[in-house]
Design an enzyme around this catalytic site. Structure first.
Site, PDB file in Angstrom:
ATOM      1  N   LYS A  77       0.820  -1.211   0.000  1.00 10.77           N
ATOM      2  CA  LYS A  77       0.000   0.000   0.000  1.00 10.77           C
ATOM      3  C   LYS A  77       0.854   1.261   0.000  1.00 10.77           C
ATOM      4  O   LYS A  77       0.584   2.214  -0.726  1.00 10.77           O
ATOM      5  CB  LYS A  77      -0.898  -0.027   1.242  1.00 10.77           C
ATOM      6  N   LYS A 111       6.752  -7.724   9.363  1.00 13.94           N
ATOM      7  CA  LYS A 111       6.106  -7.059   8.227  1.00 13.94           C
ATOM      8  C   LYS A 111       7.040  -6.117   7.481  1.00 13.94           C
ATOM      9  O   LYS A 111       6.920  -5.915   6.285  1.00 13.94           O
ATOM     10  CB  LYS A 111       4.874  -6.286   8.713  1.00 13.94           C
TER      11      LYS A 111
END
Length: 562
Positions: A77, A111
């Site tokens: 994103k 992440k």
């Protein structure tokens, strides 16, 4: 699948970039000398006076980037956000990027950071992903100072009559540290305070982070800090920061952190990075101040909200936008072939292999997120964030699926090609802004009850058919109504991996129940946090954290940082 010989790491790409001085970036935004303060060669703090000077200037168009439910590694994103901002500038638009600051928790965990990737990064990426300008550390300090003030108040006589068993304010640290979830403080005898149970959350889940990100200025932040509920008396009446009289001290600790940070992308597009709440346990958006400032300084603002549309976008559209008087002009829904295949039942170690059957089965997840954005009435575009393992057949299937449903779609290749790789997406976004009606609205009315708001989110956004409230929550609902908190907005804390509150239910689950097990008042932030399922506010590290790959060379250069 595209042929690939060698892939440079994000850090290698970043190290080869030619950066402009921060004074050159500030001049692109027509900032006055007194409105920015350099933090080294490539970073600056922006004065809140910018908003005062440009108060009457019309806002630029705000574009929100969200996604489908992600894989554990994320779906890019931030990369799409950065690439889209770069692409808009290539088209001659004055675009600014507005992002959150990365937390050290995921940076050192699994992440990764939040500065984009490949040729769509914000710079200097290693500094942004580590300590940056110290904002998150300032929030950590303010949060823990408040904890110290609480324990000292009790030790010194407890004039506010705080019940030590009913203190809800927790300490924080900006790391994933499961060992700190539950602790005992005050041990060691009378000189060390009153023994009690305590615990830590990660800094980005602190109410002070939410306050900083929703405040409209210094005075508003001070007012909000004063409203923080730190615990209860024996008669269950709330005790606030104002009762302790320390809102001034907390504001003092945050007076620099409230100023947004100006940096640049690899292509020298201005980027304002500020605030960093998680979207699965907080509201997941960068600061209102940063987004408003970007909208005053540019004609277009590209911003993002964490995780999928069920989390960050829902909170942007239900909480941040109304609170900050922000009107979103378009939403970009990022989808990746690998995540769709995962939602279609493909094993995680097989996601790089072509699988049209799995891809088709996973489309239901994308469909639900599209429906969610449609329910808010905002024009939208699907961005196919391309990975080198995607095959032409898979990309064609996803494009045709969108076109058959008359959904605007564009292939994004910002990781490999920078702004040039997202020009098609930029054209698509401009098209829907100019030609699609915008009927943006909240999903619920401000006067709706907490229960009604939770049920609307659970049923309309997640697709649940039922919401269950534990006995403890039912008791809290009665108490919150009595205290005048019954109509506040709701910030849902939920797993990011599923539309449900069970991370193992992938795709588009049906006939499921959302269980709300706890409510937490964030009165300073202006909402009630609803904890669902087994989501935790202090994450743990994986078996092999990303930190194992990190180092620094003899010249002080970072190694292994993505």
């Amino acid at each position: 699948m595209r042929p690939i010989t060698s892939v440079k790491s994000d850090l290698e790409i970043a190290s080869e970039a030619t950066m402009k001085s921060i004074s050159e970036i500030s001049s692109l935004l027509d900032l006055r000398t007194e409105e920015w303060e350099p933090y080294g060669r490539y970073k600056a703090k922006l004065s809140l006076d910018v908003l005062k000077r440009l108060d009457s200037k019309p806002d630029g168009k705000v574009i929100l980037v969200t996604s489908i439910n992600p894989t554990p590694a994320g779906e890019g994103k931030s990369t799409v956000t950065v690439g889209l901002g770069q692409a808009l500038n290539k088209l001659g638009k004055k675009a600014i990027i507005a992002l959150r600051e990365p937390s050290l928790g995921p940076t050192m965990g699994m992440k990764g950071g939040a500065s984009g990737g490949g040729y769509s990064q914000v710079m200097p990426m290693e500094e942004i992903n580590l300590h940056f300008t110290g904002d998150i550390h300032a929030i950590t300090t303010a949060n823990n100072a408040l904890a110290a003030f609480i324990d000292n108040h009790i030790h010194q006589g407890n004039a506010c009559e705080i019940d030590p068993r009913k203190i809800v304010w927790k300490r924080v640290v900006d790391l994933n540290d499961r060992a700190l979830r539950q602790v005992i403080v005050g041990l060691g005898g009378p000189l060390n305070g009153v023994p009690r149970e305590d615990g830590f959350t990660i800094t980005v889940a602190s109410e002070i982070m939410a306050i900083l990100c929703l405040a409209k200025g210094l005075e508003d932040m001070k007012t909000r800090l004063a409203k923080i509920v730190i615990g209860y008396k024996t008669d269950n009446q709330p005790v606030t920061v104002k009762d302790l009289g320390v809102e001034g001290a907390l504001t003092l600790l945050l007076k620099e952190a409230i100023k947004p940070n100006l940096v640049q992308t690899l292509e020298n597009t201005p980027a304002i990075i500020h605030g960093g709440p998680f979207a699965n346990i907080a509201h997941g958006c960068n600061s209102v101040i940063a987004t408003k400032m970007a909208s005053k300084l540019g004609d277009y603002v590209v911003t993002e909200a964490g995780f999928g549309a069920d989390l960050g976008a829902e909170k942007f559209l239900n909480i941040k936008a109304p609170s900050g008087d922000i009107k979103p002009e378009a939403v970009v829904i990022v989808a990746t072939i690998r995540a769709l295949k995962m939602h279609g039942g493909v094993a995680k170690d097989e996601l790089t292999e072509e699988n049209l059957v799995g891809l088709k089965a996973g489309m239901a997840n994308l469909q639900k997120h599209i429906e969610t954005i449609q329910s808010f009435g905002v024009p939208h575009v699907v961005s196919i964030n391309r990975f080198y393992t995607d095959t032409e057949a898979e990309i064609a299937y996803l494009q045709n699926w969108c076109e058959d449903k008359k959904i605007e779609v564009a292939l994004s290749d910002g990781w490999a090609k920078g702004g040039e790789g997202e020009v098609d997406l930029a054209h698509a976004v401009l098209k829907v802004i100019e030609h699609k009606p915008n009927h943006y609205r909240r999903l619920y009315n401000e006067t709706d009850s907490i229960v009604s708001k939770i049920e609307k989110i659970a049923k309309q956004v997640y697709g649940a058919n039922k919401v269950e409230f534990t006995a403890e929550v039912k008791k809290q609902l009665i108490e919150f109504n009595q205290l005048g908190w019954g109509n506040l907005p709701v910030c849902m804390a939920k797993t990011q991996y599923s539309l449900s509150d069970d991370p193992n239910l992938l795709g588009r689950p049906e006939n499921f129940t959302i269980t709300v097990r706890e409510l937490r008042p964030s009165i300073g932030a202006g909402f009630i946090v609803a904890i669902t399922g087994a989501v935790m506010t202090m994450p743990g590290l994986p078996e092999k954290p990303a930190a194992l790959n990190m180092d620094v060379d003899e010249n002080g250069n970072a190694l292994g940082l993505f």
